[in-house]
Design an enzyme around this catalytic site. Structure first.
Site, PDB file in Angstrom:
ATOM      1  N   GLU A 282      12.579   3.272   9.329  1.00  0.00           N
ATOM      2  CA  GLU A 282      12.580   2.579   8.032  1.00  0.00           C
ATOM      3  C   GLU A 282      13.926   1.915   7.770  1.00  0.00           C
ATOM      4  OE1 GLU A 282      10.393   5.067   5.059  1.00  0.00           O
ATOM      5  OE2 GLU A 282      11.620   6.657   5.910  1.00  0.00           O
TER       6      GLU A 282
ATOM      7  N   ASP B  28      10.280   0.500   3.300  1.00  0.00           N
ATOM      8  CA  ASP B  28      11.735   0.634   3.288  1.00  0.00           C
ATOM      9  C   ASP B  28      12.387  -0.281   4.315  1.00  0.00           C
ATOM     10  OD1 ASP B  28      12.628   2.410   1.227  1.00  0.00           O
ATOM     11  OD2 ASP B  28      11.499   3.993   2.226  1.00  0.00           O
TER      12      ASP B  28
ATOM     13  N   HIS C 250       3.140  -4.177  -9.138  1.00  0.00           N
ATOM     14  CA  HIS C 250       2.428  -2.946  -9.487  1.00  0.00           C
ATOM     15  C   HIS C 250       0.914  -3.186  -9.522  1.00  0.00           C
ATOM     16  CE1 HIS C 250       2.669   0.954 -11.530  1.00  0.00           C
ATOM     17  NE2 HIS C 250       1.489   0.588 -11.994  1.00  0.00           N
TER      18      HIS C 250
ATOM     19  N   CYS D  59       3.008   2.791   9.065  1.00  0.00           N
ATOM     20  CA  CYS D  59       2.407   3.465   7.912  1.00  0.00           C
ATOM     21  C   CYS D  59       2.874   2.872   6.582  1.00  0.00           C
ATOM     22  CB  CYS D  59       2.670   4.958   7.957  1.00  0.00           C
ATOM     23  SG  CYS D  59       4.406   5.385   7.801  1.00  0.00           S
TER      24      CYS D  59
HETATM   25  C1  PEP Z   1       7.756   3.166   3.937  1.00  0.00           C
HETATM   26  O1  PEP Z   1       8.918   3.139   3.545  1.00  0.00           O
HETATM   27  O2  PEP Z   1       7.183   2.185   4.444  1.00  0.00           O
HETATM   28  C2  PEP Z   1       6.951   4.396   3.821  1.00  0.00           C
HETATM   29  C3  PEP Z   1       5.768   4.470   4.373  1.00  0.00           C
HETATM   30  O3  PEP Z   1       7.463   5.407   3.077  1.00  0.00           O
HETATM   31  P1  PEP Z   1       7.505   5.380   1.468  1.00  0.00           P
HETATM   32  O4  PEP Z   1       6.689   4.203   1.006  1.00  0.00           O
HETATM   33  O5  PEP Z   1       6.961   6.685   1.018  1.00  0.00           O
HETATM   34  O6  PEP Z   1       8.971   5.229   1.204  1.00  0.00           O
HETATM   35 MG    MG Z   2       9.937   4.983   3.083  1.00  0.00          MG
END
Ligand code: PEP
Ligand code: MG
Length: 552
Positions: free
Chosen positions: A410, A434, A184, A481
């Protein structure tokens, strides 16, 4: 001069005096007072007054939610019913410490029993109790230190409530004994653009007021540096400040463009992202707009929010993700309650498909908001795991007039069949957070498996390569991303694996831009090959580092 090492977050460097976060005080024990009731009552009153004064001063110096929380805590501390409960215990022979501890514990239980908003305030009462007891003992109050001058915060770790009070203007850097690079504290520091070195272990040599250099790029903390080291660090800090002010597109040393986009959760974050040089938005997490909502947002409500975002990025590309509900982000109007394992349940596109009217309304709102804007709107679906799902989403989005309909990669299945997925989807965006969680079977919420949550793992990199290769073959854009794109060295590797764009917390853009500007595409590809050949995450990082260091 002492040199400590840990995990650096970002590439920042800062020099300043240490302010330590006070360690929590042990709870008092129930023992008879040796001072007598009158003296104990006076001590309790004085400690409460000092705590109220301190909390009020902190509230005045804070803003927004942090200020509200501190004001509410000051009011709790001076509540006359609480004073009566403390006095009653003192009259029965308790020390002021025990009376405060026991009286507040009783109030806290009552609040927790009520539940809801009041129940959530129970934790704030615990903090009030600790502050009054620290004052009674003549010890510093727990929590963030109060200083007029900027300082380097040194802590064992940061509690979520402390993060609300972090002030970028005062906290030059963070050093923590615990935590890891995906903790965190690390994510927060990266988001706020504060240089940090975490997992240092023993921080006892960082005493209050001592000058330290926090060098995140090297993962080092230099305690009591000599004049030469200090000068060099200050020069580098200045250089970074100048660079942070610099904007311009992401581009490799050979002129190959790699657009650097922002991950946003609210239109309010747009001006800061633009200031830091975001060339557009690579991930707008729409579910963040509706996390507290009990009912699905109306079309008009959504149109207003999207218009605000689009206004800030006129003329640029904006990638919006449709609602990603479930697991750590439940939305009551979309998420099935009671799933034993919600990360593997009906989340993301699966949940939207089960409530197709909500998905249709969102696509309609996006089309309406973009019609009178100048953004290049791309829309993508989260948690796609089959080619059929990709086909379903693309068809529905196209039906609503969305021209670019893509999917997030993901889940390992979708990375492995990215070629088939990209027959249907117009683009792919890799969510490494993910993707890492599912590849390594390590819950991203769970600290005990945090060391496995590492996107440098060659298994994750192989999956990214699959998507890069499929994107190139199909002539479809591939972006990244997840948090991985914010790591400057990993950003180089991701480009080498075939990422066309990178999207990240806006504060990371400056560092990533610099790292990319130092390598050619061929060098980035070489770094990727070296990382892929490694056995584990640490070796992959070291191998990429060696290639980059030898470049240019
Ligand atoms: C990810 O899983 O990398 C992503 C960008 O989506 P989130 O972090 O919102 O799950
Ligand atoms: Mg995600």
């Amino acid at each position: 001069m002492t040199r400590l090492s840990g995990s650096g977050i970002g590439l920042g460097v800062a020099v300043g005096p240490v302010a330590r976060m006070a360690e929590p005080e042990p709870d008092p024990v129930d023992e008879d007072s040796a001072l007598g009731a009158d003296a104990e009552r006076a001590r309790a009153r004085e400690a409460i007054a000092a705590t109220v004064g301190d909390l009020t001063a902190r509230a005045a110096a804070a803003e927004g939610t942090a200020a509200e929380v501190l004001e509410a805590q000051a009011m709790m501390a001076e509540d006359p019913t609480l004073s009566e409960a403390i006095d009653a215990r003192i009259d029965a022979g308790a020390t002021a410490e025990w009376a405060v501890h026991a009286a507040i514990a009783e109030f806290r239980e009552q609040l927790a029993g009520i539940g809801g908003y009041l129940g959530e305030r129970a934790a704030d009462l615990t903090d009030v109790s600790r502050r009054v007891i620290a004052s009674l003992r003549g010890r510093p109050a727990p929590g963030l230190p109060v200083r007029d001058e900027p300082y380097v915060l040194v802590a064992r770790d940061l509690a979520p409530a402390d993060t609300a009070g972090l002030d970028r203007a005062t906290v030059l850097a963070l050093v923590t004994a615990d935590g890891g690079p995906t903790s965190h504290t690390a994510i927060l520091a990266r988001e706020m653009g504060i240089p940090a070195v975490v997992a240092v272990g023993d921080v006892s040599s960082c005493v209050d007021g001592e000058t330290v250099i926090v060098d995140a790029a090297q993962g080092a903390v230099v305690v009591a540096p000599g004049p030469k080291e200090r000068e060099e660090a200050e020069r580098r800090a200045d250089e970074r400040r100048t660079r942070a002010g610099a904007t311009g597109p992401g581009v490799l040393a050979d002129g190959h463009p790699v657009p650097l986009l922002a991950n946003l959760g609210s239109p309010a974050e747009a001006p800061e992202a633009a200031r830091l040089g975001a060339e557009g938005v690579g991930l707008f997490r729409t579910e963040f707009l509706f996390l507290g909502a009990r009912h699905a947002p109306t079309r008009d409500h959504q149109v207003a929010a999207y218009r605000e975002l689009f206004r800030a990025f006129a003329g640029k590309k904006v990638v919006v993700r449709v609602l990603d509900a479930g697991a750590d982000k439940p939305l009551p109007f979309l998420t099935d309650g009671g799933e034993e394992n919600p990360a593997l349940g009906r989340r993301g596109l699966r949940a939207l498909r089960a409530h197709e009217e909500i998905l249709r309304t969102q696509l309609e709102a996006l089309a309406v908001a973009s019609a009178d804007s100048e953004v290049e709107l791309w829309v993508m679906a989260p948690m796609v795991s089959t080619a059929e799902e990709a086909a379903y989403f693309a068809a529905l989005a196209h039906e609503h007039g969305i021209r670019a309909a893509g999917v997030m990669i993901e889940v390992p299945s979708s990375a492995l069949i990215a070629d088939r997925i990209l027959r249907h989807a117009d683009f792919a965006s890799i969510g490494t957070n993910d993707l890492t969680q599912y590849t390594l079977a390590a819950d991203r919420q769970l600290g005990t498996v945090a060391s496995l949550q590492d996107p440098w793992h060659p298994a994750v990199l192989r999956l990214v390569r699959e998507v890069g290769v499929a994107g190139r073959a199909a002539g479809r854009a591939v972006g990244v991303c997840g948090e991985a794109a914010a790591d400057p060295l990993l950003a180089v590797v991701l480009v080498g694996l075939g990422a066309d764009t990178l999207s990240m917390a806006p504060s990371a853009i400056g560092d990533v831009r610099l790292a990319l500007s130092r390598v050619t595409r061929t060098e980035a590809e070489r770094a990727a090959v070296a990382a892929l050949a490694a056995e584990d995450a640490a070796a992959a990082k070291a191998a990429a580092q060696a290639v980059v260091a030898a470049s240019g």
